[in-house]
Scaffold this motif. Structure first.
Motif, PDB file in Angstrom:
ATOM      1  N   PHE A 108       0.842  -1.209   0.000  1.00  0.00           N
ATOM      2  CA  PHE A 108       0.000   0.000   0.000  1.00  0.00           C
ATOM      3  C   PHE A 108       0.871   1.250   0.000  1.00  0.00           C
ATOM      4  O   PHE A 108       0.616   2.203  -0.736  1.00  0.00           O
ATOM      5  CB  PHE A 108      -0.929   0.026   1.227  1.00  0.00           C
ATOM      6  CG  PHE A 108      -1.833  -1.172   1.382  1.00  0.00           C
ATOM      7  CD1 PHE A 108      -2.189  -1.947   0.287  1.00  0.00           C
ATOM      8  CD2 PHE A 108      -2.347  -1.512   2.636  1.00  0.00           C
ATOM      9  CE1 PHE A 108      -3.031  -3.057   0.439  1.00  0.00           C
ATOM     10  CE2 PHE A 108      -3.189  -2.597   2.785  1.00  0.00           C
ATOM     11  CZ  PHE A 108      -3.520  -3.374   1.686  1.00  0.00           C
ATOM     12  N   VAL A 109       1.899   1.235   0.846  1.00  0.00           N
ATOM     13  CA  VAL A 109       2.787   2.401   0.949  1.00  0.00           C
ATOM     14  C   VAL A 109       3.532   2.618  -0.361  1.00  0.00           C
ATOM     15  O   VAL A 109       3.640   3.752  -0.854  1.00  0.00           O
ATOM     16  CB  VAL A 109       3.783   2.227   2.119  1.00  0.00           C
ATOM     17  CG1 VAL A 109       4.800   3.362   2.145  1.00  0.00           C
ATOM     18  CG2 VAL A 109       3.035   2.162   3.446  1.00  0.00           C
ATOM     19  N   ALA A 110       4.031   1.523  -0.946  1.00  0.00           N
ATOM     20  CA  ALA A 110       4.761   1.635  -2.216  1.00  0.00           C
ATOM     21  C   ALA A 110       3.853   2.176  -3.314  1.00  0.00           C
ATOM     22  O   ALA A 110       4.257   3.041  -4.110  1.00  0.00           O
ATOM     23  CB  ALA A 110       5.329   0.273  -2.613  1.00  0.00           C
ATOM     24  N   ASP A 111       2.609   1.683  -3.364  1.00  0.00           N
ATOM     25  CA  ASP A 111       1.665   2.157  -4.385  1.00  0.00           C
ATOM     26  C   ASP A 111       1.326   3.631  -4.183  1.00  0.00           C
ATOM     27  O   ASP A 111       1.209   4.390  -5.147  1.00  0.00           O
ATOM     28  CB  ASP A 111       0.374   1.328  -4.341  1.00  0.00           C
ATOM     29  CG  ASP A 111       0.580  -0.082  -4.912  1.00  0.00           C
ATOM     30  OD1 ASP A 111       1.619  -0.300  -5.551  1.00  0.00           O
ATOM     31  OD2 ASP A 111      -0.290  -0.931  -4.693  1.00  0.00           O
ATOM     32  N   ALA A 112       1.166   4.031  -2.915  1.00  0.00           N
ATOM     33  CA  ALA A 112       0.878   5.441  -2.632  1.00  0.00           C
ATOM     34  C   ALA A 112       2.027   6.329  -3.120  1.00  0.00           C
ATOM     35  O   ALA A 112       1.801   7.379  -3.737  1.00  0.00           O
ATOM     36  CB  ALA A 112       0.641   5.645  -1.136  1.00  0.00           C
ATOM     37  N   LYS A 113       3.265   5.882  -2.883  1.00  0.00           N
ATOM     38  CA  LYS A 113       4.429   6.638  -3.364  1.00  0.00           C
ATOM     39  C   LYS A 113       4.433   6.719  -4.886  1.00  0.00           C
ATOM     40  O   LYS A 113       4.694   7.770  -5.473  1.00  0.00           O
ATOM     41  CB  LYS A 113       5.728   5.975  -2.878  1.00  0.00           C
ATOM     42  CG  LYS A 113       6.056   6.251  -1.426  1.00  0.00           C
ATOM     43  CD  LYS A 113       7.382   5.585  -1.042  1.00  0.00           C
ATOM     44  CE  LYS A 113       7.723   5.855   0.411  1.00  0.00           C
ATOM     45  NZ  LYS A 113       8.943   5.120   0.826  1.00  0.00           N
ATOM     46  N   ASN A 114       4.145   5.582  -5.523  1.00  0.00           N
ATOM     47  CA  ASN A 114       4.155   5.548  -6.995  1.00  0.00           C
ATOM     48  C   ASN A 114       3.104   6.456  -7.605  1.00  0.00           C
ATOM     49  O   ASN A 114       3.274   6.931  -8.730  1.00  0.00           O
ATOM     50  CB  ASN A 114       3.950   4.107  -7.492  1.00  0.00           C
ATOM     51  CG  ASN A 114       5.139   3.221  -7.173  1.00  0.00           C
ATOM     52  OD1 ASN A 114       6.252   3.716  -6.995  1.00  0.00           O
ATOM     53  ND2 ASN A 114       4.917   1.909  -7.127  1.00  0.00           N
ATOM     54  N   HIS A 115       2.010   6.666  -6.879  1.00  0.00           N
ATOM     55  CA  HIS A 115       0.948   7.532  -7.364  1.00  0.00           C
ATOM     56  C   HIS A 115       1.136   8.983  -6.920  1.00  0.00           C
ATOM     57  O   HIS A 115       0.263   9.829  -7.114  1.00  0.00           O
ATOM     58  CB  HIS A 115      -0.417   7.024  -6.879  1.00  0.00           C
ATOM     59  CG  HIS A 115      -0.872   5.790  -7.606  1.00  0.00           C
ATOM     60  ND1 HIS A 115      -0.548   4.509  -7.179  1.00  0.00           N
ATOM     61  CD2 HIS A 115      -1.609   5.629  -8.742  1.00  0.00           C
ATOM     62  CE1 HIS A 115      -1.081   3.626  -8.004  1.00  0.00           C
ATOM     63  NE2 HIS A 115      -1.718   4.271  -8.965  1.00  0.00           N
TER      64      HIS A 115
END
Length: 357
Positions: free
Chosen positions: A345-352
């Motif tokens: 979730f954290v990685a996806d939030a960063k990517n977005h």
């Protein structure tokens, strides 16, 4: 003179505890258990009677220096070791060991993470004293091993030789990092394995010798700082030193290779508080096996952990085995059994490009 020193590692981000733990204010600086003290403050307090406060050193990220000062105001600037970049536990421990040795070559040191929970603190102190007594006069590396209560795949395991005994400590045979479930079951059933608590005890000469043997490049880097530690040039030296360090844990770099590793078998109500599930396991539960913190109305909800701001009413209905966590603009709802996805979730939030991490 008291030659005991405590090094507390407080530089991690604690991603698996998101959204509570953030890059700019990670979990070790939060009052996670509602005790009125942060995890860092609880950890420092735990060593009362083990060493004087002027022998407590905190290794942390440079960005958390002010947080450490605010929470532990009795520390001098020399007791807060600021890492310019994160390089895992081996460089962190080397920095502390070489700096302390420069001041006290007879130093006997405990290394502990800032974010662990210890429920039986007097038993913990007794265990630490056993380890310190052994390391004060011997060239050995000691770790604390926790009696496993279940075949958990999230912990490292230490196999020890049952009939070996040296001042209350056992000889270590093997380390295994986070085994798969079937292997973890075999470990627990054998009775020869304990969880690796990531808490270490040794004298500075023994750990320096270990760095020289198994991580000679790291040893060379930090030995060069002997003339700069406790001076105004320490900061610039450390910036250069960390640019040369590998990113490696003390377990991979030294403990898995060394032949003089021992373990103290321990049972003091330990949790590494690495995840929401681990917080759930150590927290007090209501009649429906829920852990709650905040203002809630719960209906037909069981085996869940719900941690939300006290100024907001949260109504939950029909959940079984969930995490509901809200902090500083982020609400996360996730099955407890899927808590390992929090890092995703954290990685996806960063990517977005979402700035709530």
């Amino acid at each position: 003179m008291n030659h005991t020193y405590v090094v507390i590692m407080a530089g991690g981000v604690g991603t698996r505890f998101w959204p509570f733990s953030r890059t700019n204010n990670p979990k070790q600086f939060h009052d996670v258990l509602g005790t009125g003290k942060s995890l860092l403050q609880q950890t420092a307090d735990r060593f009362e009677g083990i060493c004087p406060k002027e022998h407590i050193y905190i290794v942390t990220s440079a960005e958390y220096q002010q947080l450490v000062k605010e929470q532990l105001p009795y520390l001098s600037d020399d007791q807060i070791l600021c890492e310019p970049v994160r390089r895992n536990t081996a460089p962190c421990i080397a920095y502390a060991a070489y700096k302390i040795a420069q001041q006290d070559p007879e130093a006997n040191m405990v290394v502990a993470p800032a974010d662990h929970i210890i429920l039986k603190e007097e038993e913990f102190r007794d265990t630490i004293r056993i380890a310190l007594a052994a390391t004060a006069t011997q060239d050995i590396l000691v770790t604390l091993g926790i009696q496993p209560s279940r075949p958990d795949t999230g912990y490292g395991y230490i196999q020890y030789i049952p009939d070996s005994n040296n001042q209350g400590i056992k000889k270590v045979k093997t380390f295994t990092e986070k085994p798969h479930l079937e292997l973890a079951k075999q470990f627990v059933e054998s009775g020869e394995f304990v969880w690796n608590a990531g808490i270490f005890v040794w004298n500075v000469q023994a750990v320096r010798k270990a760095f020289e043997s198994y991580m000679p490049e790291t040893a060379e880097i930090f030995a060069e700082g002997d003339e700069w530690y406790f001076t105004e040039k320490e900061h610039s030296f450390i910036n250069k030193a960390y640019s040369l360090c590998k990113n490696i844990s003390i377990d991979n770099g030294i403990m898995e290779k060394a032949g003089n590793v021992y373990v103290v078998l321990s049972d003091f109500g330990w949790s590494d508080l690495g995840t929401w599930k681990s917080l759930y396991e150590v927290s007090e539960k209501d009649e429906n096996e829920n852990v709650t913190d905040g203002t809630h109305m719960l209906y037909n909800t069981n085996n869940s952990i719900i941690k939300t701001p006290k100024g907001k009413l949260v109504v939950v209905s029909g959940l079984e085995g969930y995490i509901v966590a809200e902090f500083d603009g982020v609400l996360m709802i996730c099955p407890k059994d899927e808590e390992q996805k929090v890092k995703e979730f954290v990685a996806d939030a960063k990517n977005h490009g979402i700035h709530f991490v």
